[in-house]
Design a protein around this motif. Structure first.
Motif, PDB file in Angstrom:
ATOM      1  N   PHE A 396      46.704  39.480  42.308  1.00  0.00           N
ATOM      2  CA  PHE A 396      45.625  38.560  42.669  1.00  0.00           C
ATOM      3  C   PHE A 396      44.268  39.169  42.333  1.00  0.00           C
ATOM      4  O   PHE A 396      43.380  38.509  41.791  1.00  0.00           O
ATOM      5  CB  PHE A 396      45.702  38.220  44.154  1.00  0.00           C
ATOM      6  N   ASN A 397      44.110  40.446  42.682  1.00  0.00           N
ATOM      7  CA  ASN A 397      42.844  41.127  42.405  1.00  0.00           C
ATOM      8  C   ASN A 397      42.572  41.207  40.901  1.00  0.00           C
ATOM      9  O   ASN A 397      41.441  41.035  40.450  1.00  0.00           O
ATOM     10  CB  ASN A 397      42.855  42.526  43.015  1.00  0.00           C
ATOM     11  N   ILE A 398      43.616  41.475  40.130  1.00  0.00           N
ATOM     12  CA  ILE A 398      43.458  41.538  38.674  1.00  0.00           C
ATOM     13  C   ILE A 398      43.026  40.189  38.128  1.00  0.00           C
ATOM     14  O   ILE A 398      42.114  40.100  37.293  1.00  0.00           O
ATOM     15  CB  ILE A 398      44.772  42.003  38.009  1.00  0.00           C
ATOM     16  N   ASN A 399      43.646  39.125  38.580  1.00  0.00           N
ATOM     17  CA  ASN A 399      43.286  37.792  38.097  1.00  0.00           C
ATOM     18  C   ASN A 399      41.867  37.417  38.492  1.00  0.00           C
ATOM     19  O   ASN A 399      41.166  36.712  37.750  1.00  0.00           O
ATOM     20  CB  ASN A 399      44.272  36.749  38.625  1.00  0.00           C
ATOM     21  N   THR A 400      41.422  37.886  39.670  1.00  0.00           N
ATOM     22  CA  THR A 400      40.046  37.629  40.086  1.00  0.00           C
ATOM     23  C   THR A 400      39.068  38.285  39.123  1.00  0.00           C
ATOM     24  O   THR A 400      38.091  37.672  38.677  1.00  0.00           O
ATOM     25  CB  THR A 400      39.798  38.165  41.513  1.00  0.00           C
ATOM     26  N   VAL A 401      39.321  39.545  38.776  1.00  0.00           N
ATOM     27  CA  VAL A 401      38.454  40.257  37.832  1.00  0.00           C
ATOM     28  C   VAL A 401      38.520  39.604  36.450  1.00  0.00           C
ATOM     29  O   VAL A 401      37.510  39.489  35.756  1.00  0.00           O
ATOM     30  CB  VAL A 401      38.845  41.743  37.761  1.00  0.00           C
ATOM     31  N   LYS A 402      39.709  39.156  36.053  1.00  0.00           N
ATOM     32  CA  LYS A 402      39.852  38.506  34.749  1.00  0.00           C
ATOM     33  C   LYS A 402      39.012  37.230  34.687  1.00  0.00           C
ATOM     34  O   LYS A 402      38.402  36.933  33.649  1.00  0.00           O
ATOM     35  CB  LYS A 402      41.322  38.195  34.474  1.00  0.00           C
ATOM     36  N   ASP A 403      38.977  36.476  35.776  1.00  0.00           N
ATOM     37  CA  ASP A 403      38.146  35.277  35.817  1.00  0.00           C
ATOM     38  C   ASP A 403      36.673  35.625  35.623  1.00  0.00           C
ATOM     39  O   ASP A 403      35.941  34.943  34.901  1.00  0.00           O
ATOM     40  CB  ASP A 403      38.331  34.539  37.140  1.00  0.00           C
ATOM     41  N   GLU A 404      36.244  36.688  36.284  1.00  0.00           N
ATOM     42  CA  GLU A 404      34.849  37.111  36.159  1.00  0.00           C
ATOM     43  C   GLU A 404      34.547  37.556  34.737  1.00  0.00           C
ATOM     44  O   GLU A 404      33.474  37.258  34.191  1.00  0.00           O
ATOM     45  CB  GLU A 404      34.560  38.236  37.153  1.00  0.00           C
ATOM     46  N   LEU A 405      35.487  38.289  34.135  1.00  0.00           N
ATOM     47  CA  LEU A 405      35.295  38.743  32.767  1.00  0.00           C
ATOM     48  C   LEU A 405      35.259  37.567  31.794  1.00  0.00           C
ATOM     49  O   LEU A 405      34.484  37.577  30.828  1.00  0.00           O
ATOM     50  CB  LEU A 405      36.407  39.714  32.369  1.00  0.00           C
TER      51      LEU A 405
END
Length: 455
Positions: A396-405
């Motif tokens: 979940f945390n990885i996908n959150t950062v991916k969205d920001e990127l």
């Protein structure tokens, strides 16, 4: 264009219109300092205490949550890249291009104003090789980012004769071209690293140096004659000295030729380096007038952009006329192989470094996601509830950062597009002014010839 733009002072709305280059450039530089973690501060972030895989819900931005780095948010992850043989349409297998270990800590070096580390550079190079089409890969050879440093690591050899140092230098990297004849390639790429700086040297048409039939090309148009050349692309005026780098590569090429052609007759004074036909009269070098960085930390990013743009615009042939035209900044009168701007100061905008940083961060994060097992698969294989929860939180945390990127890449790409439009508009205006002045001068000359000056 942009929907919204966040700056250190607040949020403003922009329309999709051309802007003055200086104004957009100033905005772009102000925007560099916005941290990824401050862009979406209401999202879930990693906790800093206990198990770092447990997310902490933040109802408002706090000093601790805003400053969490990506590694703190996604945890310590390590993967090997590339992890499988090249896919459909790609040219190289994992065994031929080697691998590099990537970790979440490498992402720290891709934040704005940071120096890229060796792992990120090596990832970029291997990713390029992994994605290259077979026809393009067959024409090119790309050395590792560690090659030049290994070649020039003289250690305790400074007091030895030049020919001995030359031989030992080649022995250190002799295995790096096992099964490869670089003289059969059209282009050979040497990433150059030294004194905490990166640049790129490209060897063009190396086989023409020792080719006894090279004169056969005299019947070809000037722009179609392949010319052996060492082209140096350095994003800093005070970076690497082109003549020094070129000489080291010439010495290497002579020894590599002897390795592949042991019957070659070697002449020269004892104690002197043997260059064969790879001397500076037969293999010229040229420092190209390419885009320059406007800070002290983007040399690694510019190396990546030089790589990417050269391979993207890869010509069939590079001639001496092409090189000199590029240095002058005008079009070659003989060649049609070059794309507009190729190897010139306006090849790309320096601000593109920010986009490249974000894209690299996104690509590496996608690879790191592979290092986190799928929670459902882990449960099927017998993992306990705590492990499954930890994996699910980390994903979940990885996908959150991916969205920001994704948002960051999108916004920066659009801003860069606006800058390119502004630059094109400015160039058109300059050309119109020159054309108008030329017409006015012609009118004055015509009036003088007719004997009556206009008042």
């Amino acid at each position: 264009g942009f929907k919204t733009f966040m700056s250190p002072s607040g949020i403003g709305d922009f329309e999709n219109t051309e802007r003055d280059v200086e104004q957009v450039s100033q905005i772009f530089k102000q925007w560099q300092g916005v941290a990824i973690s401050s862009e979406v501060t209401h999202r879930i972030v990693m906790a800093t205490r206990g198990d770092d895989d447990v997310p902490k819900h933040s109802t408002r931005p706090t000093r601790s949550s805003v400053k969490l780095s990506i590694p703190q948010r996604i945890g310590n992850i390590k993967v090997i890249f590339p992890h499988t043989p090249a896919g459909d349409g790609a040219s190289a297998s994992t065994s031929s291009i080697g691998t590099v270990e990537m970790s979440s800590k490498d992402l720290l070096t891709l934040e704005d104003h940071e120096f890229l580390n060796d792992s990120v550079i090596e990832f970029f190079i291997k990713d390029l090789q992994h994605k290259m089409k077979p026809d393009k890969a067959a024409r090119c050879h790309i050395f590792s980012s560690f090659f030049y440093e290994k070649l020039t690591n003289v250690r305790d050899e400074r007091s030895e004769p030049a020919d001995v140092r030359q031989k030992k230098a080649h022995q250190r990297v002799e295995k790096w071209t096992k099964g490869v004849n670089i003289f059969e390639k059209d282009f050979v790429f040497f990433p150059i690293h030294g004194n905490t700086h990166w640049s790129l040297m490209v060897l063009c048409h190396p086989g023409r140096v020792q080719d006894e039939n090279a004169e056969d090309g005299e019947d070809m148009p000037l722009g179609a004659r392949p010319t052996p050349y060492l082209l140096h692309m350095d994003s800093m005026a005070g970076g690497h000295k082109s003549s020094v780098v070129a000489m080291k590569i010439r010495e290497y090429l002579a020894m590599e030729w002897l390795r592949l052609n042991s019957d070659t007759v070697v002449v020269g004074e004892e104690g002197q380096a043997k260059l064969l036909q790879f001397d500076k009269s037969s293999l010229l070098h040229q420092r190209m007038r390419v885009p320059q960085q406007d800070n002290g930390c983007d040399c690694g990013v510019f190396l990546c952009m030089f790589f990417e743009k050269f391979l993207e615009d890869l010509p069939d042939v590079i001639s001496s006329q092409d090189v000199q035209a590029a240095v002058r900044g005008d079009a070659s009168p003989y060649s049609t192989f070059m794309k507009p701007g190729f190897l010139r100061r306006d090849w790309f905008l320096p601000e593109a470094a920010l986009v490249t940083r974000s894209e690299l961060m996104r690509d590496i994060l996608n690879e790191l996601e592979r290092g986190v097992p799928d929670p459902d698969t882990a449960r099927e294989q017998g993992a306990d509830d705590k492990t499954v929860t930890t994996l699910r939180n980390r994903r979940f945390n990885i996908n959150t950062v991916k969205d920001e990127l994704f948002d960051r890449v999108y916004d920066r790409t659009n801003l860069l597009s606006d800058m390119i439009l502004a630059r094109k508009r400015k160039k058109r205006e300059e050309e119109e002014r020159k054309k108008q002045k030329a017409q006015e001068r012609e009118a004055e000359h015509k009036a003088e010839r007719e004997g009556h000056m206009p008042f």
